[in-house]
Design a protein around this motif. Sequence first.
Motif, short mmCIF file in Angstrom:
data_model
loop_
_atom_site.label_atom_id
_atom_site.label_comp_id
_atom_site.label_asym_id
_atom_site.label_seq_id
_atom_site.Cartn_x
_atom_site.Cartn_y
_atom_site.Cartn_z
N HIS A 101 0.85 -1.19 0.00
CA HIS A 101 0.00 0.00 0.00
C HIS A 101 0.89 1.24 0.00
CE1 HIS A 101 0.91 0.61 4.24
NE2 HIS A 101 0.45 -0.62 4.52
N SER A 102 0.30 2.38 -0.11
CA SER A 102 1.06 3.62 -0.18
C SER A 102 1.96 3.80 1.03
CB SER A 102 0.09 4.81 -0.28
OG SER A 102 0.81 6.04 -0.17
N ALA A 103 3.12 4.40 0.79
CA ALA A 103 4.05 4.70 1.88
C ALA A 103 3.58 5.89 2.71
CB ALA A 103 5.44 4.96 1.32
N ARG A 104 2.60 6.63 2.22
CA ARG A 104 2.08 7.78 2.97
C ARG A 104 1.05 7.28 3.99
NH1 ARG A 104 2.90 12.72 0.31
NH2 ARG A 104 0.96 13.56 1.16
N PRO A 105 1.27 7.50 5.27
CA PRO A 105 0.36 6.96 6.29
C PRO A 105 -1.10 7.31 6.06
CG PRO A 105 2.35 7.84 7.30
CD PRO A 105 2.39 8.24 5.87
N GLU A 106 -1.37 8.53 5.62
CA GLU A 106 -2.76 8.95 5.43
C GLU A 106 -3.45 8.22 4.29
OE1 GLU A 106 -0.19 12.23 3.44
OE2 GLU A 106 -0.02 10.69 5.01
N ASP A 107 -2.66 7.58 3.38
CA ASP A 107 -3.24 6.86 2.25
C ASP A 107 -3.19 5.35 2.40
OD1 ASP A 107 -3.87 9.20 0.89
OD2 ASP A 107 -1.96 9.25 -0.21
N ALA A 108 -2.60 4.86 3.46
CA ALA A 108 -2.37 3.42 3.59
C ALA A 108 -3.65 2.61 3.48
CB ALA A 108 -1.66 3.12 4.90
N ALA A 109 -4.70 3.04 4.16
CA ALA A 109 -5.94 2.25 4.19
C ALA A 109 -6.69 2.29 2.87
CB ALA A 109 -6.83 2.75 5.32
N SER A 110 -6.47 3.31 2.05
CA SER A 110 -7.25 3.48 0.82
C SER A 110 -6.51 3.06 -0.44
CB SER A 110 -7.67 4.96 0.68
OG SER A 110 -6.53 5.80 0.57
N THR A 111 -5.35 2.43 -0.27
CA THR A 111 -4.54 2.08 -1.45
C THR A 111 -4.12 0.61 -1.46
OG1 THR A 111 -2.58 2.86 -0.25
CG2 THR A 111 -3.64 4.42 -1.78
N PRO A 112 -5.05 -0.32 -1.38
CA PRO A 112 -4.66 -1.74 -1.42
C PRO A 112 -3.96 -2.08 -2.74
CG PRO A 112 -7.03 -1.49 -1.76
CD PRO A 112 -6.51 -0.15 -1.34
N GLY A 113 -2.76 -2.66 -2.62
CA GLY A 113 -1.98 -2.96 -3.82
C GLY A 113 -1.26 -1.78 -4.41
N ASP A 114 -1.61 -0.59 -3.95
CA ASP A 114 -1.04 0.69 -4.40
C ASP A 114 -1.15 0.91 -5.90
OD1 ASP A 114 -0.14 3.13 -3.57
OD2 ASP A 114 1.97 2.63 -3.75
N GLY A 115 -2.28 0.49 -6.46
CA GLY A 115 -2.58 0.84 -7.85
C GLY A 115 -2.02 -0.09 -8.90
N LYS A 116 -1.23 -1.09 -8.50
CA LYS A 116 -0.66 -2.05 -9.45
C LYS A 116 -0.92 -3.46 -8.93
CE LYS A 116 1.23 1.67 -11.21
NZ LYS A 116 0.65 2.35 -12.38
N ILE A 117 -1.41 -4.33 -9.81
CA ILE A 117 -1.65 -5.73 -9.45
C ILE A 117 -0.79 -6.58 -10.37
CG2 ILE A 117 -3.35 -7.59 -9.36
CD1 ILE A 117 -5.46 -5.42 -8.84
N GLY A 118 -0.04 -7.51 -9.79
CA GLY A 118 0.83 -8.30 -10.65
C GLY A 118 1.27 -9.60 -10.03
N GLY A 119 1.87 -10.42 -10.87
CA GLY A 119 2.36 -11.71 -10.43
C GLY A 119 2.71 -12.58 -11.62
#
Length: 518
Positions: A65-83
Amino acid sequence: MVAEPVVGAPDAVADLHERAARIRDGMGGAAKVAALAAAGRLTARQRIDGLLDDGTFDEIGTFAHSARPEDAASTPGDGKIGGFGRVDGRPVTVVADDITVKRASTSAVGARKMRRLFETAVRDGLPFVFFGETGGARIPDMMGSAGFGAIGPLLYPSGRARSVPMATVIVGESFGASSFLAGVSDLVVQVRGSALAVSSPKVIEVATGERITMEELGGVDVHARTTGQIDLVAEDEQQSWDQVRRFLSYLPSNAQQPPPVLPAVAPEDLGPLTSLVPAERRRAYDARRLVRGIVDAGSLMELQPQFARSLVTGLARIGGHPVGVLASQPLHQAGVLAPQTCDKATRLILLCDAFGLPLVFLHDTPGFVIGRQAEHQRLIAKAMLLQQAVLMAGVPRLSVIVRKSFGLADHVMSGLGTGADLLVAWPGAEISFMDPLAAANVLTPDGAGPAAERVDAGTVGAVTYDTGPYPAAAGMHLDEVIDPERTREVLLCAIERYRLRPFASGADRPLARWPLAW
């Protein structure tokens, strides 16, 4: 204070599955997922599942998730999904922009995930597939020297060599990093209705005052016909998955492996090849039919079909062996070569050389286009770039002069004097420094009427008597003059013969490290 679950305990495992399910099902929020469904659009996870063989997706970075504490809960995966997963049983790496998380904007953690996956793909020799749809950089994360320094090196593999096949599918409005990734990909597919550009119309209007629609800026027709920045248009996402799968089927998983060989298939029954090519050299015909009469039935995958249409380029199979095909297209501008045509040809040559596919050239060109516009579009530089690519290619170059091949166009199509591994001609072929009629007009004083009416038969005869293939064959400038109906047989024999060479991996070929865009 609540104690953390013990590692490996049943409640810890249950907690793991609950967290993963919440992230993978909820993504950036149930409302956003529902809005995509209502609009008839897919999520990033649905795209990945659509491309891959059923049940093969093995995700990494689920809990990023985002490295910004205020965005941590709202950024699952931080906008990129991969594998990782499989396409037709072969392992691949895949990444998709997740539009439900802050418009899939690029941040430090999301970029780090993408970089991690790309580096793993290169190290393990796996094709890399990317689904692009992002609003660009995440401004709060990118601003300032520290933020820019953290994200910048992670954005895109701009310095990559062609060690693994890389395909990008543009599925929505794509700006910034996802567009840059498309610019360094071996295959770019754009889904109709999407947009591909560096900056959005809003940014352009703020910066320059220019108002432009998304379609005018970077729609599929712009890139398919004008810029040549995409290889294929997909009418829907299902078609884009099929196109990526088919593209990968011609290539090895990486440049260290030889290309895959499939069972041979007879070509389409289109009648004798001579019936597909008019004897009169000024009459047009569709070169795609000629190609289809030579290659395995159903195997021609034309690339950039709407761009620089005087040359047909694509992938195909001959006797099950994958090849790259470059065929003059008399149906458009009589098959002349132009600056854009050079770009198109160079792109295919670099791809085939990196991944070990022989190149098949079918000549029927009167030469290069001339005039102010062509010169101002850097014709000299483009032609020389193409000629360098031809001469430096390490894969077999197999050339067939079908009807005519004049001047520098003959050279950049791997013709006389270029060291082609096989150079043959049909018996009616014409080969010379320039079109005999044009040469006769140069020798004839100016007069009234069209050029064809100004020259006399004697002058034409003086410059055409030795343009046939036999004088070149007599001096061993050609390997052979062949019966047109043996064209496939001759090419297949050469391909099978050259497969006995010691295999040189893409990393050992100069073209593998050429720029991916120019």
